[in-house]
Design an enzyme around this catalytic site. Structure first.
Site, PDB file in Angstrom:
ATOM      1  N   CYS A   1      -2.464   2.984   9.294  1.00  0.00           N
ATOM      2  CA  CYS A   1      -3.509   1.939   8.608  1.00  0.00           C
ATOM      3  C   CYS A   1      -4.631   1.703   9.656  1.00  0.00           C
ATOM      4  O   CYS A   1      -5.847   1.886   9.218  1.00  0.00           O
ATOM      5  CB  CYS A   1      -2.866   0.254   8.191  1.00  0.00           C
ATOM      6  SG  CYS A   1      -1.924   0.125   7.200  1.00  0.00           S
TER       7      CYS A   1
ATOM      8  N   HIS B   1       0.713  -1.085   0.436  1.00  0.00           N
ATOM      9  CA  HIS B   1       0.005   0.517  -0.127  1.00  0.00           C
ATOM     10  C   HIS B   1       0.653   1.073  -0.195  1.00  0.00           C
ATOM     11  O   HIS B   1       1.599   1.076   0.436  1.00  0.00           O
ATOM     12  CB  HIS B   1      -0.779  -0.067   1.438  1.00  0.00           C
ATOM     13  CG  HIS B   1      -2.170  -0.526   1.445  1.00  0.00           C
ATOM     14  ND1 HIS B   1      -2.680  -0.992   2.219  1.00  0.00           N
ATOM     15  CD2 HIS B   1      -2.851  -0.824   0.284  1.00  0.00           C
ATOM     16  CE1 HIS B   1      -3.681  -1.840   1.976  1.00  0.00           C
ATOM     17  NE2 HIS B   1      -4.453  -1.530   0.829  1.00  0.00           N
TER      18      HIS B   1
HETATM   19  N1  ARG Z   1      -3.891  -7.517   6.224  1.00  0.00           N
HETATM   20  C1  ARG Z   1      -4.190  -5.500   5.804  1.00  0.00           C
HETATM   21  C2  ARG Z   1      -3.973  -6.261   4.047  1.00  0.00           C
HETATM   22  O1  ARG Z   1      -3.269  -6.781   3.500  1.00  0.00           O
HETATM   23  C3  ARG Z   1      -3.301  -4.882   5.948  1.00  0.00           C
HETATM   24  C4  ARG Z   1      -3.769  -3.188   5.971  1.00  0.00           C
HETATM   25  C5  ARG Z   1      -3.011  -2.483   6.199  1.00  0.00           C
HETATM   26  N2  ARG Z   1      -3.606  -1.454   6.129  1.00  0.00           N
HETATM   27  C6  ARG Z   1      -2.870  -0.085   5.373  1.00  0.00           C
HETATM   28  N3  ARG Z   1      -3.351   1.182   4.565  1.00  0.00           N
HETATM   29  N4  ARG Z   1      -1.629  -0.046   4.477  1.00  0.00           N
HETATM   30  O2  ARG Z   1      -4.948  -5.475   3.490  1.00  0.00           O
END
Ligand code: ARG
Length: 291
Positions: free
Chosen positions: A274, A181
């Site tokens: 996150c 991300h």
């Molecule tokens: N386990 C989640 C996923 O892989 C973690 C998300 C983390 N969120 C973020 N905004 N980076 O989607």
């Protein structure tokens, strides 16, 4: 164990000033690692949910102590990643777009966040028609929206967001699965950014270097503990307490880094940012291209 600096926040001495923010967070009541959709996740060891809750409460209390308003959306049983509220959508002023997740395991979170936004009754709201993981891949800066693609959010979603908000969107290609991300590779600061160039394609890294000649360049060690996954209010920077170099880099620029222990949430590949969807006030992006 949760730790947060108990010292009183020093008054800003330089030019930087915090401004009160509104954040949406989701209590990790149903947090777990039951599937693997990023390299951080390991479903074979159980999570300590009580610890995750305590760490999350510390983050929430820290925001509130610094004058920020935190709204909380209820988690949904069976949606273990819903704690990562940043992915729920993108909210700027009176406009909001709810997420459309890339992975089927998270699909139902989109409507859950949509319903929360709808119930708030103050948004011109739309559900994304393109794959869009909210502020996970959209970073709202003073001048534009930076947008990540490569693992989750699609490039067509960048166009959809540009059109919906009427704001300039800069597309950036993410190439390292550890930084799946945008908010794992870029931290928005007041007027500039901190980022980890190797998370991006050569072209995108060169673009960032041109756009932000004064950016803070994070070390790989700090990127690897998701140190860039932080939240800045104009002065205070809430970030992982595992980052070692970034706090000094931030202090040298007049920011006040505040370390937060979110070790249990890191096991799902998330940290401070996150867990935080900012409900940006109108006018956050000064759209110089308009008019
Ligand atoms: N386990 C989640 C996923 O892989 C973690 C998300 C983390 N969120 C973020 N905004 N980076 O989607």
């Amino acid at each position: 164990m949760t730790s947060v600096t108990a010292l009183p926040t020093p008054e800003p001495t330089g030019a930087r000033r915090p401004t009160p923010r509104q954040y949406l967070m989701c209590r990790p009541d149903h947090f777990d690692v039951t599937y693997v959709i990023n390299p951080w996740m390991d479903a074979s060891t159980p999570v300590d949910r009580a610890l995750a809750l305590a760490q999350w409460e510390t983050l929430r209390a820290t925001y509130e102590r610094h004058g920020h308003r935190v709204e909380v959306i209820d988690g949904v049983p069976g949606l273990p990643d819903m704690v990562f509220a940043a992915n729920g959508g993108l909210v700027i002023g009176d406009r909001a777009i709810s997420a459309r997740f890339a992975n089927p395991e998270r699909t139902a979170e989109g409507p859950a966040y949509h319903d929360w936004m709808s119930a708030r009754g103050r948004y011109q709201l739309t559900a994304a028609s393109e794959t869009n993981e909210g502020e996970g891949d959209f970073a709202v800066t003073r001048d534009h929206i930076l947008a990540g693609t490569g693992f989750r959010t699609s490039r067509t979603a960048h166009e959809e967001v540009a059109e919906f908000f009427g704001l300039p969107v800069i597309s950036l290609d993410l190439i390292d699965p550890r930084f799946y991300h945008l908010d794992t590779a870029v931290m928005v600061l007041d007027g500039t950014i901190a980022y980890y160039p190797a998370a991006f394609s050569g072209e995108s890294a060169r673009l960032l270097a041109r756009m932000y000649p004064d950016a803070i360049i994070a070390t790989e060690a700090d990127a690897e503990v998701l140190g860039l996954n932080g939240v800045c209010d104009g002065y205070n920077v809430f970030l992982s307490d595992r980052a070692t170099t970034l706090p000094d880099q931030l202090r040298a620029r007049g920011y006040n880094p505040i370390g937060i222990d979110l070790s249990e949430l890191l096991r799902a590949g998330g940290s401070v940012k996150c867990c935080t969807l900012e409900l940006h006030r109108a006018g956050t992006v000064l759209d110089s291209s308009a008019a």
